[in-house]
Scaffold this motif. Structure first.
Motif, mmCIF file in Angstrom:
data_model
loop_
_atom_site.group_PDB
_atom_site.id
_atom_site.type_symbol
_atom_site.label_atom_id
_atom_site.label_comp_id
_atom_site.label_asym_id
_atom_site.label_seq_id
_atom_site.Cartn_x
_atom_site.Cartn_y
_atom_site.Cartn_z
ATOM 1 N N LEU A 1 75.805 0.454 11.124
ATOM 2 C CA LEU A 1 74.983 1.026 12.199
ATOM 3 C C LEU A 1 75.369 0.506 13.575
ATOM 4 C CD1 LEU A 1 71.482 0.791 10.469
ATOM 5 C CD2 LEU A 1 72.996 2.772 10.594
ATOM 6 N N GLY A 2 76.156 -0.547 13.632
ATOM 7 C CA GLY A 2 76.481 -1.172 14.915
ATOM 8 C C GLY A 2 77.420 -0.378 15.787
ATOM 9 N N GLN A 3 78.093 0.650 15.208
ATOM 10 C CA GLN A 3 79.037 1.435 15.999
ATOM 11 C C GLN A 3 78.348 2.476 16.870
ATOM 12 O OE1 GLN A 3 78.413 2.146 12.885
ATOM 13 N NE2 GLN A 3 78.006 4.330 12.914
ATOM 14 N N ARG A 4 77.063 2.678 16.644
ATOM 15 C CA ARG A 4 76.325 3.656 17.438
ATOM 16 C C ARG A 4 75.997 3.090 18.821
ATOM 17 N NH1 ARG A 4 74.239 7.862 14.639
ATOM 18 N NH2 ARG A 4 72.417 8.060 15.973
ATOM 19 N N MET B 1 68.428 -0.907 21.171
ATOM 20 C CA MET B 1 68.071 -1.083 19.772
ATOM 21 C C MET B 1 69.191 -1.820 19.041
ATOM 22 S SD MET B 1 66.890 1.922 17.093
ATOM 23 C CE MET B 1 65.589 2.469 18.182
ATOM 24 N N THR B 2 68.836 -2.782 18.230
ATOM 25 C CA THR B 2 69.813 -3.492 17.423
ATOM 26 C C THR B 2 70.035 -2.710 16.131
ATOM 27 O OG1 THR B 2 68.163 -4.791 16.225
ATOM 28 C CG2 THR B 2 68.943 -5.670 18.341
ATOM 29 N N PRO B 3 71.137 -2.983 15.404
ATOM 30 C CA PRO B 3 71.340 -2.333 14.103
ATOM 31 C C PRO B 3 70.151 -2.562 13.164
ATOM 32 C CG PRO B 3 73.378 -3.362 14.808
ATOM 33 C CD PRO B 3 72.325 -3.792 15.782
ATOM 34 N N PHE C 1 65.299 -0.032 10.425
ATOM 35 C CA PHE C 1 63.867 0.185 10.234
ATOM 36 C C PHE C 1 63.506 1.639 10.505
ATOM 37 C CE2 PHE C 1 63.308 -4.318 10.019
ATOM 38 C CZ PHE C 1 62.061 -4.523 9.441
ATOM 39 N N LYS C 2 64.033 2.178 11.595
ATOM 40 C CA LYS C 2 63.719 3.548 11.980
ATOM 41 C C LYS C 2 64.232 4.556 10.962
ATOM 42 C CE LYS C 2 64.340 6.824 15.795
ATOM 43 N NZ LYS C 2 64.912 7.025 17.160
#
Length: 204
Positions: free
Chosen positions: A72-75, A80-82, A87-88
């Motif tokens: 998720l960190g590439q977004r 917002m953190t990964p 959570f979302k």
């Protein structure tokens, strides 16, 4: 006492009266001091359900910190953190039976984005060792897939609970990998998640 940033027109850090100033990811924030209430109403059923969901998913994601960073960190996560994004994305990954709440592991999302893809026809088998024998087809249904895409695999034992991960040590072209698992996972329920990321994405 508070410290001014960039003069009187900038943000501040510290406390001024009942206001607290802080900064996160380059964004200035102000918030009021938390006031403890002497009397507190018991939570409604919906409120308790929400609290239980956050508790369950929070404990679950502790084991996946590095996986979430890659998946998720590439977004473009400006605010917002990964971990927050996880959570979302997984707010509905639950099932409820009476007063019992459990994670629906089939709905868990650990990766998302243009640089991420799913494996084609993935299968998992137990092997002596103990080991997990994981296989996949080299290509699925995404035009951006490349043989050099890196594999990110994580396995989670529901009963223990704990997780093991293998990040970036295999590529799409390998089409299979074996992962050693703890002895105490034998005869337990193990959930396996696998996704692939572009070789251009840092995974270490």
């Amino acid at each position: 006492m508070a410290t001014l940033k960039n003069g009187v027109n900038g943000g501040f850090s510290g406390t001024v009266g009942s206001v607290i100033g802080s900064s996160w990811k380059g964004i200035d924030y102000m918030k009021g001091k938390h006031r403890l209430k002497k009397y507190r109403k018991p939570p409604t059923g919906k409120q308790q359900f929400t609290r239980d969901k956050f508790k369950e998913i929070g404990e679950f994601f502790v084991s996946f910190k590095d996986v979430l960073r890659v998946g998720l960190g590439q977004r473009n996560l400006k605010r917002m953190t990964p971990y927050n994004l996880a959570f979302k994305l997984n707010k509905n990954a639950f099932e409820r039976t009476g007063d019992t709440i459990r994670i629906d592991f089939s709905r868990i999302v650990l990766s998302k984005g243009a640089a991420v893809s799913k494996p084609g026809m993935c299968s998992v088998e137990w092997r002596e060792g103990p080991e997990l024998d994981v296989r996949w087809e080299i290509f699925g249904h995404c035009l951006t897939e490349r043989p050099t895409d890196r594999i990110v695999l994580t396995a989670y034992c529901e009963e223990e609970p704990e997780a093991i991960s293998d990040i970036g040590h295999r590529t799409r072209a390998h089409c299979e990998m074996r992962v050693a698992i703890p002895q105490n996972w034998v005869d337990r329920t193990v959930h396996v998640y696998l996704f692939m990321v572009s070789e251009k994405r840092p995974v270490f």
